[in-house]
Motif scaffolding. Sequence first.
Motif, PDB file in Angstrom:
ATOM      1  N   ASP A 105       4.360  13.821  -6.125  1.00  0.00           N
ATOM      2  CA  ASP A 105       3.838  14.840  -7.044  1.00  0.00           C
ATOM      3  C   ASP A 105       4.851  15.102  -8.149  1.00  0.00           C
ATOM      4  O   ASP A 105       6.061  15.118  -7.918  1.00  0.00           O
ATOM      5  CB  ASP A 105       3.554  16.144  -6.304  1.00  0.00           C
ATOM      6  CG  ASP A 105       2.488  15.981  -5.244  1.00  0.00           C
ATOM      7  OD1 ASP A 105       1.481  15.287  -5.525  1.00  0.00           O
ATOM      8  OD2 ASP A 105       2.659  16.527  -4.145  1.00  0.00           O
ATOM      9  N   THR A 106       4.361  15.326  -9.355  1.00  0.00           N
ATOM     10  CA  THR A 106       5.220  15.661 -10.481  1.00  0.00           C
ATOM     11  C   THR A 106       4.806  17.014 -11.044  1.00  0.00           C
ATOM     12  O   THR A 106       3.691  17.488 -10.812  1.00  0.00           O
ATOM     13  CB  THR A 106       5.125  14.610 -11.596  1.00  0.00           C
ATOM     14  OG1 THR A 106       3.773  14.574 -12.108  1.00  0.00           O
ATOM     15  CG2 THR A 106       5.489  13.230 -11.073  1.00  0.00           C
TER      16      THR A 106
ATOM     17  N   VAL B 168       0.815  -1.220   0.000  1.00  0.00           N
ATOM     18  CA  VAL B 168       0.000   0.000   0.000  1.00  0.00           C
ATOM     19  C   VAL B 168       0.844   1.264   0.000  1.00  0.00           C
ATOM     20  O   VAL B 168       0.315   2.356  -0.093  1.00  0.00           O
ATOM     21  CB  VAL B 168      -0.957   0.018   1.230  1.00  0.00           C
ATOM     22  CG1 VAL B 168      -1.923  -1.126   1.137  1.00  0.00           C
ATOM     23  CG2 VAL B 168      -0.164  -0.058   2.538  1.00  0.00           C
ATOM     24  N   GLY B 169       2.171   1.160   0.126  1.00  0.00           N
ATOM     25  CA  GLY B 169       3.016   2.345   0.153  1.00  0.00           C
ATOM     26  C   GLY B 169       3.141   2.996  -1.208  1.00  0.00           C
ATOM     27  O   GLY B 169       2.616   2.520  -2.211  1.00  0.00           O
ATOM     28  N   ARG B 170       3.893   4.098  -1.236  1.00  0.00           N
ATOM     29  CA  ARG B 170       4.088   4.836  -2.474  1.00  0.00           C
ATOM     30  C   ARG B 170       5.104   4.135  -3.367  1.00  0.00           C
ATOM     31  O   ARG B 170       6.268   4.021  -3.037  1.00  0.00           O
ATOM     32  CB  ARG B 170       4.584   6.246  -2.150  1.00  0.00           C
ATOM     33  CG  ARG B 170       3.531   7.167  -1.583  1.00  0.00           C
ATOM     34  CD  ARG B 170       2.408   7.482  -2.548  1.00  0.00           C
ATOM     35  NE  ARG B 170       2.880   7.884  -3.881  1.00  0.00           N
ATOM     36  CZ  ARG B 170       2.069   8.231  -4.880  1.00  0.00           C
ATOM     37  NH1 ARG B 170       0.762   8.197  -4.707  1.00  0.00           N
ATOM     38  NH2 ARG B 170       2.563   8.578  -6.040  1.00  0.00           N
TER      39      ARG B 170
ATOM     40  N   GLU C  48      -0.953   5.220 -11.735  1.00  0.00           N
ATOM     41  CA  GLU C  48      -0.141   6.440 -11.642  1.00  0.00           C
ATOM     42  C   GLU C  48      -0.098   7.214 -12.950  1.00  0.00           C
ATOM     43  O   GLU C  48      -0.074   8.446 -12.955  1.00  0.00           O
ATOM     44  CB  GLU C  48       1.292   6.065 -11.234  1.00  0.00           C
ATOM     45  CG  GLU C  48       2.277   7.223 -11.193  1.00  0.00           C
ATOM     46  CD  GLU C  48       1.995   8.182 -10.050  1.00  0.00           C
ATOM     47  OE1 GLU C  48       2.363   9.370 -10.183  1.00  0.00           O
ATOM     48  OE2 GLU C  48       1.422   7.758  -9.037  1.00  0.00           O
ATOM     49  N   HIS C  49      -0.100   6.533 -14.061  1.00  0.00           N
ATOM     50  CA  HIS C  49       0.135   7.164 -15.359  1.00  0.00           C
ATOM     51  C   HIS C  49      -0.996   8.115 -15.736  1.00  0.00           C
ATOM     52  O   HIS C  49      -2.173   7.801 -15.548  1.00  0.00           O
ATOM     53  CB  HIS C  49       0.300   6.084 -16.435  1.00  0.00           C
ATOM     54  CG  HIS C  49       0.635   6.632 -17.774  1.00  0.00           C
ATOM     55  ND1 HIS C  49       0.007   6.233 -18.926  1.00  0.00           N
ATOM     56  CD2 HIS C  49       1.533   7.580 -18.139  1.00  0.00           C
ATOM     57  CE1 HIS C  49       0.506   6.893 -19.942  1.00  0.00           C
ATOM     58  NE2 HIS C  49       1.429   7.714 -19.500  1.00  0.00           N
ATOM     59  N   ASP C  50      -0.621   9.285 -16.275  1.00  0.00           N
ATOM     60  CA  ASP C  50      -1.621  10.310 -16.605  1.00  0.00           C
ATOM     61  C   ASP C  50      -1.738  10.584 -18.095  1.00  0.00           C
ATOM     62  O   ASP C  50      -2.365  11.572 -18.503  1.00  0.00           O
ATOM     63  CB  ASP C  50      -1.289  11.613 -15.867  1.00  0.00           C
ATOM     64  CG  ASP C  50       0.095  12.157 -16.219  1.00  0.00           C
ATOM     65  OD1 ASP C  50       0.739  11.617 -17.151  1.00  0.00           O
ATOM     66  OD2 ASP C  50       0.533  13.117 -15.558  1.00  0.00           O
ATOM     67  N   GLY C  51      -1.171   9.746 -18.926  1.00  0.00           N
ATOM     68  CA  GLY C  51      -1.316   9.894 -20.365  1.00  0.00           C
ATOM     69  C   GLY C  51      -0.182  10.628 -21.052  1.00  0.00           C
ATOM     70  O   GLY C  51      -0.099  10.616 -22.291  1.00  0.00           O
ATOM     71  N   ARG C  52       0.688  11.282 -20.292  1.00  0.00           N
ATOM     72  CA  ARG C  52       1.817  11.968 -20.916  1.00  0.00           C
ATOM     73  C   ARG C  52       2.828  10.967 -21.475  1.00  0.00           C
ATOM     74  O   ARG C  52       2.974   9.865 -20.930  1.00  0.00           O
ATOM     75  CB  ARG C  52       2.511  12.876 -19.893  1.00  0.00           C
ATOM     76  CG  ARG C  52       1.801  14.190 -19.649  1.00  0.00           C
ATOM     77  CD  ARG C  52       2.563  15.059 -18.660  1.00  0.00           C
ATOM     78  NE  ARG C  52       2.369  14.620 -17.273  1.00  0.00           N
ATOM     79  CZ  ARG C  52       2.909  15.218 -16.216  1.00  0.00           C
ATOM     80  NH1 ARG C  52       3.717  16.279 -16.403  1.00  0.00           N
ATOM     81  NH2 ARG C  52       2.676  14.783 -14.994  1.00  0.00           N
ATOM     82  N   PRO C  53       3.548  11.342 -22.533  1.00  0.00           N
ATOM     83  CA  PRO C  53       4.625  10.466 -23.002  1.00  0.00           C
ATOM     84  C   PRO C  53       5.648  10.252 -21.887  1.00  0.00           C
ATOM     85  O   PRO C  53       5.896  11.166 -21.080  1.00  0.00           O
ATOM     86  CB  PRO C  53       5.247  11.258 -24.166  1.00  0.00           C
ATOM     87  CG  PRO C  53       4.217  12.264 -24.552  1.00  0.00           C
ATOM     88  CD  PRO C  53       3.448  12.579 -23.309  1.00  0.00           C
TER      89      PRO C  53
END
Length: 259
Positions: free
Chosen positions: A17-18, A9-11, A86-91
């Motif tokens: 934050d990016t 459950v950890g990061r 985690e992925h937000d769609g950016r390359p």
Amino acid sequence: MTTSAPHAVGRWFQPSDTDPEAGMRLFLFPHAGSGASIYRDWPPLLPADITHQTVQLPGRQDRLGEAGFTEMEPLVEALCDAFVAEHDGRPYAFFGHCMGAQLAYRLTLALQERGEQTPLLIGASGWAPEGFLVVTAEQARMPEPELLGWIRSLGSVPKEIMDDPQALATVIPAMRADLEVVASYVDDGAAVRIPVVTYSGRSDQLMEAGAMDSWLPRTPDYLGNSEFQGDHFYINDNALPITLDLTRHMRRLAAAARR
């Protein structure tokens, strides 16, 4: 039979934050026994259009209280779940050293199988699909004095930690778990559908001469190998040229994808 940790459950990715203004993301994978802090010198070397996160596996640093994985397949499956969330769609691109490169390769294959967006590029350092020292389960479980001698011979843990019993006690369990992960791996010859670029140390004691050529059948576009002075941990002294090269490839591939 080895056991694997339940869904942790950890990061998985640090920092949490990016930069939302950065057009691309770079995910960094540490070597066996280490954690996110090994890339602490990299962020200032990256340009403003590339934001980074480092993979933090269970059982080390701020995830010390979590059980580590001891088998490759469950680890990759859990990491894939975490990455998709985690992925937000950016390359994006992957870079990993040693076991980190192996994980980046297997994670890319898992993302392909799931039909998810794959990286622009894999940067693989200090590991190749063939010609790399194969760790056995027996070696992963060898008595602590022998294990410490082996770690010392590789130079994979800083001297200040090797000389500090309390600090060393936190490293050994993660190292053992990671070595079991590597020992459990069975190569299937699978190929990724994206470019791969590699980096290595000229006197790497873990790799046979020409081992990086084994990437050729694993990718449709092998971008070659950059060789540096040094042993397996040449990477500690070459962050700048590696980040410059990764940046060049990422920008070129992102531009080509937009056309």
